[in-house]
Design an enzyme around this catalytic site. Structure first.
Site, mmCIF file in Angstrom:
data_model
loop_
_atom_site.group_PDB
_atom_site.id
_atom_site.type_symbol
_atom_site.label_atom_id
_atom_site.label_comp_id
_atom_site.label_asym_id
_atom_site.label_seq_id
_atom_site.Cartn_x
_atom_site.Cartn_y
_atom_site.Cartn_z
ATOM 1 N N HIS A 85 4.139 5.611 4.468
ATOM 2 C CA HIS A 85 3.366 5.943 3.267
ATOM 3 C C HIS A 85 2.030 6.643 3.530
ATOM 4 O O HIS A 85 1.265 6.852 2.576
ATOM 5 C CB HIS A 85 3.144 4.680 2.421
ATOM 6 C CG HIS A 85 2.209 3.684 3.059
ATOM 7 N ND1 HIS A 85 2.667 2.618 3.770
ATOM 8 C CD2 HIS A 85 0.871 3.615 3.092
ATOM 9 C CE1 HIS A 85 1.640 1.910 4.214
ATOM 10 N NE2 HIS A 85 0.527 2.506 3.815
ATOM 11 N N ASP A 113 0.836 -1.199 0.000
ATOM 12 C CA ASP A 113 0.000 0.000 0.000
ATOM 13 C C ASP A 113 0.873 1.252 0.000
ATOM 14 O O ASP A 113 1.257 1.756 1.049
ATOM 15 C CB ASP A 113 -0.898 -0.004 1.246
ATOM 16 C CG ASP A 113 -1.783 1.235 1.321
ATOM 17 O OD1 ASP A 113 -1.958 1.896 0.289
ATOM 18 O OD2 ASP A 113 -2.293 1.521 2.415
#
Length: 763
Positions: A296, A86
């Site tokens: 992230h 992800d």
């Protein structure tokens, strides 16, 4: 895991393991036992599951260096698979850095979320800018939190796009985005799916019991028959993450540049003074905090408000530690940073970038000097005034100003640049009727996720931010500038300062803008435009260790999808023989459509952080015209713009600064070669803090060089240190091959296009 012997659990992120080891040592010991049993699998090789768009090349290297060393130290082996399910797009240099970190396979999933084009492959070879490649697999169930239901298993086949090359796939199941892992219900459902496939059929056979590495081992046997994807894996969603949470992104850029300089200075000091110890513990703390903030959702700006409270504290500590290291190093070298009230002693500039610099610097008590030189310490000469000013400003009519130096003539009307002439080329740079430095604002209302997304239709809502009255701010011998205030709305305002400095021989002049923004908008997007008289179907954007070229047109849906892209220190639009670069000091979002270049400045999403980007910001950018196509002029200007010279003075009249004066490593040869890192070896016996990885006897220096423009380059490295041997290494600092030393102590290097090369100098 004790109840279901077939369960193999993969867990990434060295940072998570370190927290577990520190806070819950008993649980960590249980994990170590399961790792020995080959049931619990550390995976990924990185410190966190990080963003790959915005961290610098060196930051990506350190993600793997710190991650792999932690796994090796605590579990006895390194990871073989880079695991990043992800994140919001994948840098074109990741395959090269992965291989240099000991990993030749990669798992992700996010491209299945593309909102314009369907990515065409499930399993494929992914090739970096330098030609390095890894095997990549994207689970066709198109989720990294599968519930292990009948549909998840079925989709693993029905959505598999590489069935003609390989018919296997991974199913990534478990509770999580935020952790949690598999439950007993998941395992029971998968057992039943296996029973259906064995007894009834019409469902792919589920197999538990092997690891991710086992899966990729089988894929490698078919590696030559897999399709190939070259260059970046651009994610057609979450494009707003290049801009959201501007302060966090600024801190990232600042910390990266500070760490680069401190490691170089500390390396010099540790090899010069027996009383100075390389501050490895402090560097580790600084790097681990910086790497954590590159997670992230943190660096992209898509985390909750509490995350940024934490990251602000982490960065503040990074900068405080950095200041203390600077102070200690300066003390050893007998220098001090010059302040506004410094006495009239000898001033000099600290230049830790590995090339010649010639720049105007401001000295204490409003004095001006010119710093010029190629060494660590650059001499400063007085800025000499002449009968004819080196840079002038004139109000040619009300509200219209002309700034001029020997290279450029800039016409400013109502805060915008209506003309920019390269005097040496006799060339107008602004397109006919265009206005550069034009602030524009857009409605920013994405379909789904506010902090993450900006949609293509926002471009239809463009509105010009009307500037107020422009007036002269500075009319000095070395610099002239005009200031313009603009009311963005009832709640927000901006003040822009356009400045032009005296042109220096041998240096390309540029127009600089500093913007002071007070931002209190709701779902608006602020950008600045530069319509330039340049034509090319591709623009160039700096990325980690190289350049990415992207279309400036919307010929296909794949082209149109890149209406907002990521860049680092510069973006460039060039035609044969001439070009224009836009430099920035803290921004990552950019777009080029036709001949219109557009730098993204600020967003104002209200979820998940209702106060994202609210408040005051200072942003710098510059317009850099250049003769010829994109070249070393722009690459070096990007570094210089982000890393101004530091003015120092001797701490006392008897201080000996000779040890600091010389740059200890000199790279000569092609100017596109960049010496990006100088540090001590991780395993040096006087540096290493790891008791489980054997130290290396003696002292060594690690240097990292890359080709910045995409050509086969040769160079020579000369050092003032007594080097016994030189080895080319990977980024984990494992010796790969010995490099021949010339009789004069230099050694030659040859790099492939966009190659990243690391060398260990054994002293």
């Amino acid at each position: 895991m004790d109840r279901y012997p077939e369960l193999n659990f993969a867990c990434s992120q060295a940072q998570q393991y370190k927290w577990l080891k520190t806070l819950y040592p008993y649980a960590f010991d249980r994990v170590k036992q399961k790792v020995k049993e080959r049931r619990f699998h550390p995976i990924g090789g990185s410190w966190v599951e990080h963003d790959t768009n915005m961290p610098s090349g060196e930051s990506l290297v350190r993600q793997f260096l710190y991650g792999q060393r932690f796994f090796e130290s605590n579990f006895g082996e390194r990871c073989r698979t880079f695991w990043l399910p992800d994140t919001f797009g994948y840098s074109s240099q990741l395959p090269q850095i992965c291989r240099l970190a000991g990993m030749d396979r990669f798992l992700t999933q996010k491209l299945s979320w593309n909102n314009i084009n369907n990515f065409p492959h499930t399993t494929f070879n992914w090739v970096a800018l330098d030609g390095s490649q890894v095997i990549c697999h994207m689970p066709p169930s198109e989720t990294y939190t599968a519930e292990a239901e009948f549909g998840d298993v079925k989709r693993s086949i029905t959505q598999h796009k590489s069935m003609d090359q390989d018919h296997t796939s991974l199913l990534v199941f478990g509770k999580g985005d935020g952790g949690g892992g598999p439950t007993w219900q998941h395992i029971e459902k998968l057992r039943r799916c296996r029973g259906i496939s064995d007894q009834v059929g019409r469902l792919p056979r589920v197999h538990l019991g092997n690891s991710v590495d086992d899966f990729f081992d089988k894929l490698e046997e078919k590696g030559n028959s897999l399709v190939t994807w070259y260059g970046e894996l651009y994610f057609e969603l979450h494009r707003g993450t290049y801009t959201t949470q501007a302060n966090n992104k600024r801190n990232n850029r600042k910390s990266e540049f500070m760490l680069r300089e401190l490691e170089l200075l500390a390396t010099i000091a540790s090899l010069k003074f027996s009383s100075y110890k390389y501050p490895k513990a402090e560097f580790d703390e600084m790097w681990e905090a910086t790497l954590l903030c590159q997670f992230h959702d943190c660096l992209p700006g898509s985390a909750i408000e509490m995350c940024y409270d934490d990251s602000d504290e982490l960065y503040a500590k990074v900068f405080d530690i950095g200041k203390a290291i600077y102070k200690d190093i300066y003390k050893h070298f007998g220098v001090t940073e010059a302040g506004p009230s410094s006495s009239n002693g000898e001033f000099f500039a600290l230049n830790t970038l590995p090339w010649h610099r010639k720049e105007i610097v401001e000295l204490p008590k409003a004095a001006i000097g010119i710093a010029c030189g190629s060494e660590n310490i650059v001499n400063i000469k007085p800025f000499k005034t002449k009968a004819a000013k080196a840079v002038t400003i004139e109000e040619v009519r009300e509200g219209v100003f002309v700034m001029q130096n020997d290279q450029l003539t800039v016409k400013v009307e109502n805060g915008t640049i209506t003309s920019l002439v390269d005097r040496r080329e006799g060339r107008e740079i602004i397109s006919n009727g265009g206005k550069a430095n034009q602030l524009v604002i857009f409605d920013d209302k994405p379909l789904y996720w506010q902090a993450w997304d900006v949609e293509v239709y926002h471009l239809d809502t463009r509105k010009v931010v009307p500037y107020g009255r422009t007036k002269i701010l500075e009319n000095k011998e070395h610099r002239v500038s005009v200031v313009t205030e603009a009311k963005i709305s009832e709640n927000s305002s901006i003040e822009t300062v356009l400045s032009l400095s005296a042109a220096l021989e041998g240096q390309q002049s540029y127009v600089e803008c500093t913007a002071h923004v007070d931002w209190h908008e709701t779902m608006k997007f602020l950008k600045v435009e530069f319509p330039v008289d340049i034509r090319n179907t591709e623009a160039s954007y700096e990325t980690q260790y190289g350049i990415v070229k992207r279309p400036t047109h919307y010929n296909t849906t794949w082209d149109m999808a890149k209406f907002e892209v990521c860049c680092h220190k510069f973006a460039d639009l060039s035609e044969h023989g001439y070009g224009v670069s836009i430099l920035n000091d803290s921004k990552y979002g950019f777009a080029t459509c036709g001949s219109l270049m557009r730098l993204s400045l600020l967003r104002s999403p209200k979820a998940p952080d209702a106060h994202a980007d609210m408040g005051k910001h200072t942003i710098r950018w510059a317009i850099l015209p250049h003769q010829g196509e994109l070249g070393p002029t722009t690459v070096r200007a990007g570094y210089n713009f982000n890393h101004p010279l530091t003015v120092l003075s001797a701490a006392s009249k008897t201080a000996d600064i000779s040890a600091l004066r010389t740059y200890p490593i000199r790279l000569t040869g092609d100017e596109s070669l960049i010496l990006d890192c100088v540090k001590r070896g991780e395993d040096d016996e006087d540096v290493s803090r790891d008791t489980t990885i054997p130290p290396r006897r003696g002292r060594s220096v690690i240097i990292r060089v890359y080709d910045s423009l995409g050509g086969r380059r040769t160079g020579t490295i000369k050092t003032d240190w007594a080097v016994k041997k030189v080895f080319k290494t990977n980024v984990l600092e494992d010796d790969l091959e010995e490099v021949k030393l010339n009789k004069d102590g230099t050694f030659s290097i040859t790099l492939k296009p966009f190659e990243v090369a690391t060398y260990r100098l054994q002293l």
